[in-house]
Design a protein around this motif. Sequence first.
Motif, PDB file in Angstrom:
ATOM      1  N   THR A 141      40.469  47.944  38.688  1.00 34.96           N
ATOM      2  CA  THR A 141      41.761  47.286  38.951  1.00 34.96           C
ATOM      3  C   THR A 141      42.074  46.235  37.886  1.00 34.96           C
ATOM      4  N   ASN A 142      41.029  45.693  37.273  1.00 34.89           N
ATOM      5  CA  ASN A 142      41.235  44.697  36.218  1.00 34.89           C
ATOM      6  C   ASN A 142      41.361  45.334  34.834  1.00 34.89           C
ATOM      7  N   LYS A 143      41.178  46.650  34.798  1.00 37.10           N
ATOM      8  CA  LYS A 143      41.205  47.356  33.514  1.00 37.10           C
ATOM      9  C   LYS A 143      42.453  48.204  33.334  1.00 37.10           C
ATOM     10  N   ILE A 144      43.109  48.543  34.437  1.00 39.68           N
ATOM     11  CA  ILE A 144      44.221  49.488  34.369  1.00 39.68           C
ATOM     12  C   ILE A 144      45.419  48.947  33.596  1.00 39.68           C
ATOM     13  N   GLY A 145      45.456  47.635  33.401  1.00 35.74           N
ATOM     14  CA  GLY A 145      46.531  47.042  32.603  1.00 35.74           C
ATOM     15  C   GLY A 145      46.592  47.595  31.185  1.00 35.74           C
ATOM     16  N   GLU A 146      45.507  48.240  30.745  1.00 36.66           N
ATOM     17  CA  GLU A 146      45.501  48.844  29.415  1.00 36.66           C
ATOM     18  C   GLU A 146      46.579  49.917  29.273  1.00 36.66           C
ATOM     19  N   LEU A 147      46.989  50.515  30.391  1.00 37.20           N
ATOM     20  CA  LEU A 147      48.007  51.563  30.343  1.00 37.20           C
ATOM     21  C   LEU A 147      49.383  51.020  29.954  1.00 37.20           C
ATOM     22  N   ILE A 148      49.577  49.722  30.118  1.00 27.04           N
ATOM     23  CA  ILE A 148      50.857  49.122  29.708  1.00 27.04           C
ATOM     24  C   ILE A 148      51.040  49.275  28.206  1.00 27.04           C
ATOM     25  N   LYS A 149      49.920  49.256  27.468  1.00 30.61           N
ATOM     26  CA  LYS A 149      49.995  49.436  26.017  1.00 30.61           C
ATOM     27  C   LYS A 149      50.502  50.826  25.650  1.00 30.61           C
ATOM     28  N   GLU A 150      50.417  51.753  26.613  1.00 31.98           N
ATOM     29  CA  GLU A 150      50.896  53.110  26.390  1.00 31.98           C
ATOM     30  C   GLU A 150      52.301  53.293  26.961  1.00 31.98           C
ATOM     31  N   ASN A 151      52.983  52.156  27.200  1.00 33.57           N
ATOM     32  CA  ASN A 151      54.378  52.153  27.681  1.00 33.57           C
ATOM     33  C   ASN A 151      54.523  52.745  29.088  1.00 33.57           C
ATOM     34  N   ILE A 152      53.497  52.580  29.905  1.00 36.62           N
ATOM     35  CA  ILE A 152      53.602  52.967  31.313  1.00 36.62           C
ATOM     36  C   ILE A 152      53.956  51.722  32.113  1.00 36.62           C
ATOM     37  N   ALA A 153      55.073  51.804  32.823  1.00 40.32           N
ATOM     38  CA  ALA A 153      55.578  50.633  33.558  1.00 40.32           C
ATOM     39  C   ALA A 153      54.913  50.557  34.926  1.00 40.32           C
ATOM     40  N   LEU A 154      53.775  49.915  34.974  1.00 39.45           N
ATOM     41  CA  LEU A 154      53.082  49.721  36.242  1.00 39.45           C
ATOM     42  C   LEU A 154      53.836  48.717  37.088  1.00 39.45           C
ATOM     43  N   GLY A 155      53.898  48.962  38.380  1.00 40.48           N
ATOM     44  CA  GLY A 155      54.658  48.089  39.261  1.00 40.48           C
ATOM     45  C   GLY A 155      54.044  46.717  39.371  1.00 40.48           C
ATOM     46  N   ASN A 156      54.878  45.681  39.483  1.00 35.64           N
ATOM     47  CA  ASN A 156      54.398  44.310  39.660  1.00 35.64           C
ATOM     48  C   ASN A 156      54.044  44.076  41.113  1.00 35.64           C
ATOM     49  N   SER A 157      53.000  43.337  41.338  1.00 41.41           N
ATOM     50  CA  SER A 157      52.602  42.984  42.704  1.00 41.41           C
ATOM     51  C   SER A 157      51.678  41.798  42.644  1.00 41.41           C
ATOM     52  N   SER A 158      51.269  41.344  43.817  1.00 42.74           N
ATOM     53  CA  SER A 158      50.362  40.201  43.892  1.00 42.74           C
ATOM     54  C   SER A 158      48.921  40.636  43.673  1.00 42.74           C
ATOM     55  N   ASN A 159      48.686  41.936  43.545  1.00 40.01           N
ATOM     56  CA  ASN A 159      47.310  42.399  43.434  1.00 40.01           C
ATOM     57  C   ASN A 159      47.197  43.563  42.455  1.00 40.01           C
ATOM     58  N   GLN A 160      47.157  43.265  41.188  1.00 44.96           N
ATOM     59  CA  GLN A 160      46.796  44.213  40.150  1.00 44.96           C
ATOM     60  C   GLN A 160      47.623  45.495  40.123  1.00 44.96           C
ATOM     61  N   TYR A 161      48.864  45.392  39.673  1.00 45.89           N
ATOM     62  CA  TYR A 161      49.656  46.563  39.315  1.00 45.89           C
ATOM     63  C   TYR A 161      49.780  47.592  40.434  1.00 45.89           C
ATOM     64  N   GLY A 162      50.189  47.184  41.568  1.00 44.84           N
ATOM     65  CA  GLY A 162      50.404  48.096  42.681  1.00 44.84           C
ATOM     66  C   GLY A 162      50.551  47.308  43.955  1.00 44.84           C
ATOM     67  N   THR A 163      50.804  48.003  45.035  1.00 39.47           N
ATOM     68  CA  THR A 163      50.846  47.300  46.307  1.00 39.47           C
ATOM     69  C   THR A 163      49.441  46.807  46.636  1.00 39.47           C
ATOM     70  N   THR A 164      49.309  46.036  47.672  1.00 43.98           N
ATOM     71  CA  THR A 164      48.046  45.351  47.951  1.00 43.98           C
ATOM     72  C   THR A 164      46.867  46.316  48.090  1.00 43.98           C
ATOM     73  N   THR A 165      45.823  46.028  47.364  1.00 45.75           N
ATOM     74  CA  THR A 165      44.592  46.807  47.459  1.00 45.75           C
ATOM     75  C   THR A 165      43.810  46.356  48.691  1.00 45.75           C
ATOM     76  N   GLU A 166      43.323  47.307  49.479  1.00 45.67           N
ATOM     77  CA  GLU A 166      42.580  46.985  50.693  1.00 45.67           C
ATOM     78  C   GLU A 166      41.101  47.317  50.510  1.00 45.67           C
ATOM     79  N   TYR A 167      40.264  46.339  50.817  1.00 41.64           N
ATOM     80  CA  TYR A 167      38.817  46.550  50.824  1.00 41.64           C
ATOM     81  C   TYR A 167      38.372  46.495  52.282  1.00 41.64           C
ATOM     82  N   ILE A 168      37.798  47.589  52.748  1.00 45.83           N
ATOM     83  CA  ILE A 168      37.553  47.762  54.177  1.00 45.83           C
ATOM     84  C   ILE A 168      36.057  47.871  54.459  1.00 45.83           C
ATOM     85  N   PHE A 169      35.609  47.171  55.508  1.00 46.14           N
ATOM     86  CA  PHE A 169      34.212  47.262  55.945  1.00 46.14           C
ATOM     87  C   PHE A 169      34.193  47.944  57.310  1.00 46.14           C
ATOM     88  N   THR A 170      33.518  49.100  57.395  1.00 43.28           N
ATOM     89  CA  THR A 170      33.545  49.897  58.624  1.00 43.28           C
ATOM     90  C   THR A 170      32.183  50.005  59.312  1.00 43.28           C
TER      91      THR A 170
END
Length: 240
Positions: A141-170
Motif C-alpha cells: 500500500t505504501n509502494k503503489i504510488g509508483e504507478l502515478i509515475k506511469e500516469n495512472i490516476a489513483l483515487g485520493n483517500s485517507s488511506n493510500q490511494y483507494g477507499t479505506t483499507t480494512e485489516y481484519i482479525f478473525t
Amino acid sequence: MKEKLSLSFLSIGVFIFLGLTSLGYLLGKSIVEMKKLDRVVSVKGLAEREETANIVLWPIDFKVAGNELSELYSNLERDNTRIVDFLKENGIDSSEITISAPVIEDKMLYQYDNNVAAFRYIATQTITVYSTKVNEVYKLTNKIGELIKENIALGNSSNQYGTTTEYIFTKLNELKPEMIESATKNAREVAEKFAKDSNSSLGKIKSANQGQFTITNRDQHNPQIKNIRVVSTVEYYLVD
C-alpha cells in the motif's frame, strides 16, 4: 389439684422461655452470618494482547477521463491491466484480486453554467485485493504510488490511494479461553490485595461477568496490528 395446674403452667412457661431463647440465638446467629455474606469486594481484571490481523481487504480506486467512450474504455482496460500486473509482480495471486464494473459519469448531464469541462466522461473503477498476506499487502500500500509515475490516476483517500483499507482479525475465539483465564487471575490478585489491606481473607466468588472483547488498531500508523482486550468483573466474599 391447684398445685398440679401450677406446675403444668410453670413447665409450659419454662419450655416457652427456652424455645424463645433458642430461637433468638438462632436468629441472631443467622443475622451475623448474613452480615458476613454481605461483605463483598467487586474488582475488575484486565487481559490485553497484541495480534496481527489475518485478513486484509484493500480496494484500489483509479480514474480515467476522455471525450469518446471507445477511447475511455481502452484507457480503462490499459490502466486496469497495469495495476493487476503490478499486484502480481509484488506477490499477489490472481485469486486474491477482484475487479468491479466501471462507473461512468457524463459531465454534460450536470453542466448548469457556461463552464465547459475539459473532458466529457470520467470513469472510476475499483480493483480489490482480499488476502491473508497482511504484512506483504501493508508494505505494498505504501509502494503503489509508483504507478502515478506511469500516469495512472489513483483515487485520493485517507488511506493510500483507494477507499479505506480494512485489516481484519478473525481468530478471537482461539484467544478467548486464555484471555478470560488471565483476566480472572488478574481480578483475584487485585481482590487479594484489597482483602489483605482490610485485614480480611478472600472467600468464594459471589458473581462474575466476563465483559466484552474489543479489537482496536494499536495506532494509526500500524492498522494491521490489533490491540485485543477484555475486562472481567468479579465479586468475592470477604471473610474475617
